[in-house]
Motif scaffolding. Structure first.
Motif, PDB file in Angstrom:
ATOM      1  N   ASN A 161       0.836  -1.200   0.000  1.00 15.45           N
ATOM      2  CA  ASN A 161       0.000   0.000   0.000  1.00 15.45           C
ATOM      3  C   ASN A 161       0.866   1.243   0.000  1.00 15.45           C
ATOM      4  N   TYR A 162       0.262   2.341  -0.389  1.00 13.23           N
ATOM      5  CA  TYR A 162       0.977   3.608  -0.390  1.00 13.23           C
ATOM      6  C   TYR A 162       1.330   4.026   1.030  1.00 13.23           C
ATOM      7  N   ALA A 163       2.459   4.682   1.172  1.00 20.57           N
ATOM      8  CA  ALA A 163       2.916   5.140   2.491  1.00 20.57           C
ATOM      9  C   ALA A 163       1.874   6.066   3.099  1.00 20.57           C
ATOM     10  N   GLY A 164       1.636   5.885   4.368  1.00 21.92           N
ATOM     11  CA  GLY A 164       0.714   6.760   5.084  1.00 21.92           C
ATOM     12  C   GLY A 164      -0.740   6.341   5.004  1.00 21.92           C
ATOM     13  N   VAL A 165      -1.064   5.352   4.198  1.00 28.52           N
ATOM     14  CA  VAL A 165      -2.442   4.893   4.068  1.00 28.52           C
ATOM     15  C   VAL A 165      -2.633   3.703   5.005  1.00 28.52           C
ATOM     16  N   ASP A 166      -3.598   3.831   5.915  1.00 27.13           N
ATOM     17  CA  ASP A 166      -3.888   2.717   6.813  1.00 27.13           C
ATOM     18  C   ASP A 166      -4.598   1.615   6.044  1.00 27.13           C
ATOM     19  N   ALA A 167      -4.096   0.419   6.165  1.00 25.92           N
ATOM     20  CA  ALA A 167      -4.688  -0.727   5.492  1.00 25.92           C
ATOM     21  C   ALA A 167      -5.671  -1.404   6.439  1.00 25.92           C
ATOM     22  N   THR A 168      -6.824  -1.725   5.924  1.00 26.40           N
ATOM     23  CA  THR A 168      -7.790  -2.493   6.702  1.00 26.40           C
ATOM     24  C   THR A 168      -7.945  -3.853   6.044  1.00 26.40           C
ATOM     25  N   TYR A 169      -8.326  -4.835   6.857  1.00 29.30           N
ATOM     26  CA  TYR A 169      -8.491  -6.181   6.321  1.00 29.30           C
ATOM     27  C   TYR A 169      -9.489  -6.942   7.156  1.00 29.30           C
ATOM     28  N   THR A 170      -9.978  -8.014   6.579  1.00 29.54           N
ATOM     29  CA  THR A 170     -10.921  -8.874   7.278  1.00 29.54           C
ATOM     30  C   THR A 170     -10.201 -10.145   7.725  1.00 29.54           C
ATOM     31  N   VAL A 171     -10.856 -10.910   8.558  1.00 28.83           N
ATOM     32  CA  VAL A 171     -10.280 -12.184   8.981  1.00 28.83           C
ATOM     33  C   VAL A 171     -10.122 -13.111   7.778  1.00 28.83           C
ATOM     34  N   GLU A 172     -11.016 -12.992   6.802  1.00 28.75           N
ATOM     35  CA  GLU A 172     -10.888 -13.807   5.585  1.00 28.75           C
ATOM     36  C   GLU A 172      -9.616 -13.446   4.823  1.00 28.75           C
ATOM     37  N   ASN A 173      -9.274 -12.147   4.773  1.00 31.34           N
ATOM     38  CA  ASN A 173      -8.030 -11.725   4.124  1.00 31.34           C
ATOM     39  C   ASN A 173      -6.825 -12.337   4.837  1.00 31.34           C
ATOM     40  N   LEU A 174      -6.870 -12.328   6.154  1.00 29.81           N
ATOM     41  CA  LEU A 174      -5.789 -12.903   6.941  1.00 29.81           C
ATOM     42  C   LEU A 174      -5.680 -14.409   6.725  1.00 29.81           C
ATOM     43  N   PHE A 175      -6.818 -15.087   6.660  1.00 33.23           N
ATOM     44  CA  PHE A 175      -6.814 -16.534   6.398  1.00 33.23           C
ATOM     45  C   PHE A 175      -6.279 -16.836   5.004  1.00 33.23           C
ATOM     46  N   ASP A 176      -6.624 -16.007   4.018  1.00 24.60           N
ATOM     47  CA  ASP A 176      -6.084 -16.184   2.667  1.00 24.60           C
ATOM     48  C   ASP A 176      -4.559 -16.068   2.688  1.00 24.60           C
ATOM     49  N   PHE A 177      -4.054 -15.096   3.437  1.00 28.86           N
ATOM     50  CA  PHE A 177      -2.605 -14.926   3.573  1.00 28.86           C
ATOM     51  C   PHE A 177      -1.976 -16.193   4.152  1.00 28.86           C
ATOM     52  N   ILE A 178      -2.563 -16.710   5.223  1.00 31.96           N
ATOM     53  CA  ILE A 178      -2.044 -17.931   5.854  1.00 31.96           C
ATOM     54  C   ILE A 178      -2.076 -19.095   4.864  1.00 31.96           C
ATOM     55  N   ASP A 179      -3.166 -19.213   4.110  1.00 32.95           N
ATOM     56  CA  ASP A 179      -3.287 -20.300   3.132  1.00 32.95           C
ATOM     57  C   ASP A 179      -2.288 -20.168   1.988  1.00 32.95           C
ATOM     58  N   GLN A 180      -1.891 -18.942   1.650  1.00 31.52           N
ATOM     59  CA  GLN A 180      -0.987 -18.722   0.525  1.00 31.52           C
ATOM     60  C   GLN A 180       0.486 -18.867   0.898  1.00 31.52           C
ATOM     61  N   LEU A 181       0.782 -18.920   2.193  1.00 34.96           N
ATOM     62  CA  LEU A 181       2.164 -19.155   2.597  1.00 34.96           C
ATOM     63  C   LEU A 181       2.597 -20.531   2.111  1.00 34.96           C
ATOM     64  N   TYR A 182       3.842 -20.662   1.727  1.00 34.61           N
ATOM     65  CA  TYR A 182       4.325 -21.953   1.261  1.00 34.61           C
ATOM     66  C   TYR A 182       4.211 -22.995   2.372  1.00 34.61           C
ATOM     67  N   ASP A 183       4.561 -22.577   3.612  1.00 31.78           N
ATOM     68  CA  ASP A 183       4.432 -23.473   4.756  1.00 31.78           C
ATOM     69  C   ASP A 183       4.390 -22.641   6.032  1.00 31.78           C
ATOM     70  N   ILE A 184       3.633 -23.116   7.007  1.00 27.55           N
ATOM     71  CA  ILE A 184       3.589 -22.491   8.323  1.00 27.55           C
ATOM     72  C   ILE A 184       3.248 -23.566   9.346  1.00 27.55           C
ATOM     73  N   CYS A 185       3.862 -23.446  10.511  1.00 26.17           N
ATOM     74  CA  CYS A 185       3.650 -24.420  11.575  1.00 26.17           C
ATOM     75  C   CYS A 185       3.938 -23.751  12.908  1.00 26.17           C
ATOM     76  N   LEU A 186       3.170 -24.070  13.919  1.00 27.51           N
ATOM     77  CA  LEU A 186       3.476 -23.683  15.285  1.00 27.51           C
ATOM     78  C   LEU A 186       3.939 -24.917  16.032  1.00 27.51           C
TER      79      LEU A 186
END
Length: 99
Positions: free
Chosen positions: A44-69
């Motif tokens: 995003n452009y500098a200074g612009v606050d980004a908003t997102y939904t939980v679905e956006n966050l889940f999409d990010f997690i799903d698009q990671l090559y791998d993640i594990c706790l």
């Protein structure tokens, strides 16, 4: 000593793999949210606050090559995958929204 490790590989490249230690699940989940927020800031452009939904966050997690706790339980790290992580993220965001 960290009781929760977040192992993340952002792309297929082994060089994109990273890990971070946290004191608890909440701190680990916060770090995953921060990864996403950092990506939003980069796109995003500098200074612009980004908003997102939980679905956006889940999409990010799903698009990671791998993640594990890895969570320390009785002197052994127990792995937890994507779906478990998303449930924890949802629970934490729900608690934060209530405050």
């Amino acid at each position: 000593m960290a009781s929760v490790l977040v192992l993340t590989q952002f792309t297929a490249s082994p060089e994109s793999a990273t890990w971070a230690g946290h004191k608890d699940i909440g701190a680990a989940v916060d770090s995953i949210c921060q990864y996403y927020e950092q990506q939003l800031k980069l796109t995003n452009y500098a200074g612009v606050d980004a908003t997102y939904t939980v679905e956006n966050l889940f999409d990010f997690i799903d698009q990671l090559y791998d993640i594990c706790l890895l969570i320390m339980e009785r002197d052994v790290y127990v792995p937890h995958g994507r779906e478990w992580i998303k449930k924890q993220v949802f629970q934490q965001l729900k608690v934060q929204a209530a405050h």
